[in-house]
Design a protein around this motif. Structure first.
Motif, PDB file in Angstrom:
ATOM      1  N   ILE A 170       0.837  -1.194   0.000  1.00 23.98           N
ATOM      2  CA  ILE A 170       0.000   0.000   0.000  1.00 23.98           C
ATOM      3  C   ILE A 170       0.871   1.243   0.000  1.00 23.98           C
ATOM      4  O   ILE A 170       0.619   2.206  -0.700  1.00 23.98           O
ATOM      5  CB  ILE A 170      -0.932   0.001   1.221  1.00 23.98           C
ATOM      6  CG1 ILE A 170      -2.084  -0.963   0.968  1.00 23.98           C
ATOM      7  CG2 ILE A 170      -1.491   1.381   1.497  1.00 23.98           C
ATOM      8  CD1 ILE A 170      -3.135  -0.964   2.024  1.00 23.98           C
TER       9      ILE A 170
ATOM     10  N   VAL B 173      -9.527  -8.980   2.733  1.00 24.39           N
ATOM     11  CA  VAL B 173     -10.090  -7.622   2.674  1.00 24.39           C
ATOM     12  C   VAL B 173      -9.566  -6.724   3.800  1.00 24.39           C
ATOM     13  O   VAL B 173      -9.994  -5.586   3.931  1.00 24.39           O
ATOM     14  CB  VAL B 173     -11.628  -7.667   2.724  1.00 24.39           C
ATOM     15  CG1 VAL B 173     -12.183  -8.350   1.486  1.00 24.39           C
ATOM     16  CG2 VAL B 173     -12.126  -8.361   3.980  1.00 24.39           C
TER      17      VAL B 173
ATOM     18  N   GLN C  76      -8.133  -3.226   2.813  1.00 19.87           N
ATOM     19  CA  GLN C  76      -9.178  -2.303   2.368  1.00 19.87           C
ATOM     20  C   GLN C  76      -9.969  -1.758   3.556  1.00 19.87           C
ATOM     21  O   GLN C  76     -10.320  -0.582   3.587  1.00 19.87           O
ATOM     22  CB  GLN C  76     -10.139  -2.993   1.390  1.00 19.87           C
ATOM     23  CG  GLN C  76      -9.504  -3.334   0.054  1.00 19.87           C
ATOM     24  CD  GLN C  76      -9.015  -4.761   0.002  1.00 19.87           C
ATOM     25  OE1 GLN C  76      -8.304  -5.213   0.901  1.00 19.87           O
ATOM     26  NE2 GLN C  76      -9.369  -5.485  -1.043  1.00 19.87           N
TER      27      GLN C  76
ATOM     28  N   TYR D  18     -21.002  -5.856   2.527  1.00 23.45           N
ATOM     29  CA  TYR D  18     -19.856  -5.643   1.647  1.00 23.45           C
ATOM     30  C   TYR D  18     -19.105  -6.900   1.236  1.00 23.45           C
ATOM     31  O   TYR D  18     -18.448  -6.913   0.196  1.00 23.45           O
ATOM     32  CB  TYR D  18     -18.843  -4.706   2.325  1.00 23.45           C
ATOM     33  CG  TYR D  18     -19.399  -3.354   2.674  1.00 23.45           C
ATOM     34  CD1 TYR D  18     -19.902  -2.499   1.689  1.00 23.45           C
ATOM     35  CD2 TYR D  18     -19.421  -2.915   3.994  1.00 23.45           C
ATOM     36  CE1 TYR D  18     -20.403  -1.249   2.014  1.00 23.45           C
ATOM     37  CE2 TYR D  18     -19.925  -1.661   4.335  1.00 23.45           C
ATOM     38  CZ  TYR D  18     -20.409  -0.836   3.335  1.00 23.45           C
ATOM     39  OH  TYR D  18     -20.911   0.389   3.659  1.00 23.45           O
TER      40      TYR D  18
ATOM     41  N   GLU E 209      -7.876   0.902   5.383  1.00 23.68           N
ATOM     42  CA  GLU E 209      -7.884   2.183   4.670  1.00 23.68           C
ATOM     43  C   GLU E 209      -9.226   2.894   4.845  1.00 23.68           C
ATOM     44  O   GLU E 209      -9.280   4.111   5.024  1.00 23.68           O
ATOM     45  CB  GLU E 209      -7.602   1.958   3.175  1.00 23.68           C
ATOM     46  CG  GLU E 209      -6.164   1.585   2.889  1.00 23.68           C
ATOM     47  CD  GLU E 209      -5.178   2.622   3.379  1.00 23.68           C
ATOM     48  OE1 GLU E 209      -5.298   3.800   2.978  1.00 23.68           O
ATOM     49  OE2 GLU E 209      -4.303   2.275   4.177  1.00 23.68           O
ATOM     50  N   TYR E 210     -10.315   2.128   4.793  1.00 22.73           N
ATOM     51  CA  TYR E 210     -11.641   2.714   4.962  1.00 22.73           C
ATOM     52  C   TYR E 210     -11.793   3.311   6.353  1.00 22.73           C
ATOM     53  O   TYR E 210     -12.276   4.442   6.519  1.00 22.73           O
ATOM     54  CB  TYR E 210     -12.718   1.653   4.723  1.00 22.73           C
ATOM     55  CG  TYR E 210     -14.122   2.149   4.996  1.00 22.73           C
ATOM     56  CD1 TYR E 210     -14.828   2.869   4.031  1.00 22.73           C
ATOM     57  CD2 TYR E 210     -14.727   1.929   6.228  1.00 22.73           C
ATOM     58  CE1 TYR E 210     -16.106   3.341   4.297  1.00 22.73           C
ATOM     59  CE2 TYR E 210     -16.010   2.400   6.497  1.00 22.73           C
ATOM     60  CZ  TYR E 210     -16.685   3.114   5.526  1.00 22.73           C
ATOM     61  OH  TYR E 210     -17.939   3.595   5.789  1.00 22.73           O
TER      62      TYR E 210
END
Length: 287
Positions: free
Chosen positions: A4, A256, A259, A144, A262-263
């Motif tokens: 990342i 996941v 992700q 999600y 980061e969210y």
């Protein structure tokens, strides 16, 4: 984590230097072994007689990303020269560009640049615990992270309805392993489809991949059941055995996790930003 970070580095560099994205393949993560022997004092270029060191380039890269963890010593060797060249090009152009520094427009832009740098820094320094990640994952699995239901089945494809009915009659009364074994034998003997060599095995599939009559039939069936009536499609008549179903299939947490981190970072930062905005006394005089 490094993937990342490196992806962010490429994205920031590509934004700062038009053309870099094309050469580096956009914001894709950088992969490869670091260049050996680099230290902060290693001279990587000379511009008009002035030495440029690894430390100089590191300050440049860390300035773009607001991340002090990024160092030339840790980046893939094949990209080191390109980052050095980007910095040298910046210095060359700065001789002309620095004339704008005293303009009020540039001074105003500096405030925006400071805000952008601060935002990046806040994101990079923010910590999200494993417990927070797991809590978010569990609370939002069905929103999600749920994948399409999967079905595991076998089928026997024949040309006529009567032939299909005959096969169904041979299978009636069988259960479990006995049913699976007999079904595979009949598939190899009678099926006209390409799966006959595997005993009619279709493996795991999404019902949406199948023609509608077939999909509708398997969705209504339970594991261990066969179709009691032939299923007619444009390919012929099917006898189907549903072996297993996975109606609540989720993407695994480890797939996941990045992700989610980061969210959650951005969600936390957004709350901090809103607090700062709410604390300011603002009066906009125009609509």
């Amino acid at each position: 984590m490094k993937k990342i970070i490196l992806g962010g580095l490429v994205a920031a560099a590509a934004f700062a230097f038009p053309g870099m994205a094309g050469g580096m393949g956009g914001a894709a993560p950088l992969n490869g072994k670091p260049m050996k022997g680099l230290t902060d004092n290693t001279v990587v270029a000379v511009l008009n007689g002035k030495k440029i060191t690894v430390k100089d380039v590191n300050n440049f890269l860390q300035g773009m990303t607001a991340d002090k963890r990024i160092k030339l010593q840790e980046l893939p060797a094949q990209h080191v020269g390109q980052f050095v060249k980007q910095y040298v090009d910046t210095l060359v152009l700065y001789k002309k560009a620095k004339s704008v520094e005293k303009t009020p427009q540039f001074q105003a832009l500096m405030k925006k640049m400071a805000v952008d740098y601060w935002l990046k820094q806040q994101l990079n320094n923010m910590k999200i615990s494993d417990a927070e990640v797991k809590k978010f994952y569990e609370a939002n699995k069905d929103i999600y992270f749920k994948t399409t239901p999967k079905i595991k089945a076998r089928h026997i494809l024949v040309k006529s309805e009567k032939e299909a009915e005959k096969i169904i009659n041979e299978l009636k009364g069988l259960h479990g392993k006995a049913l699976e074994k007999k079904f595979a034998e009949l598939a190899k003997k009678y099926s006209t489809g390409p799966t006959k060599v595997n005993g009619g095995e279709l493996g795991w599939f999404d019902p949406k991949q199948m023609v509608q009559p077939f999909a509708q039939a398997v969705e209504k069936m339970k594991p261990g059941q066969i179709t009691l009536k032939p299923v007619h499609t444009r390919f012929g008549y099917h006898v189907i055995l549903v072996e297993a179903k996975n109606e609540k299939n989720y993407m695994p947490l480890n797939q996941v996790k990045l992700q989610i981190i980061e969210y959650l970072k951005r969600a936390k930062l957004q709350k901090e930003i809103q607090k700062l905005k709410d604390s300011a006394k603002v009066e906009i005089k125009v609509k």
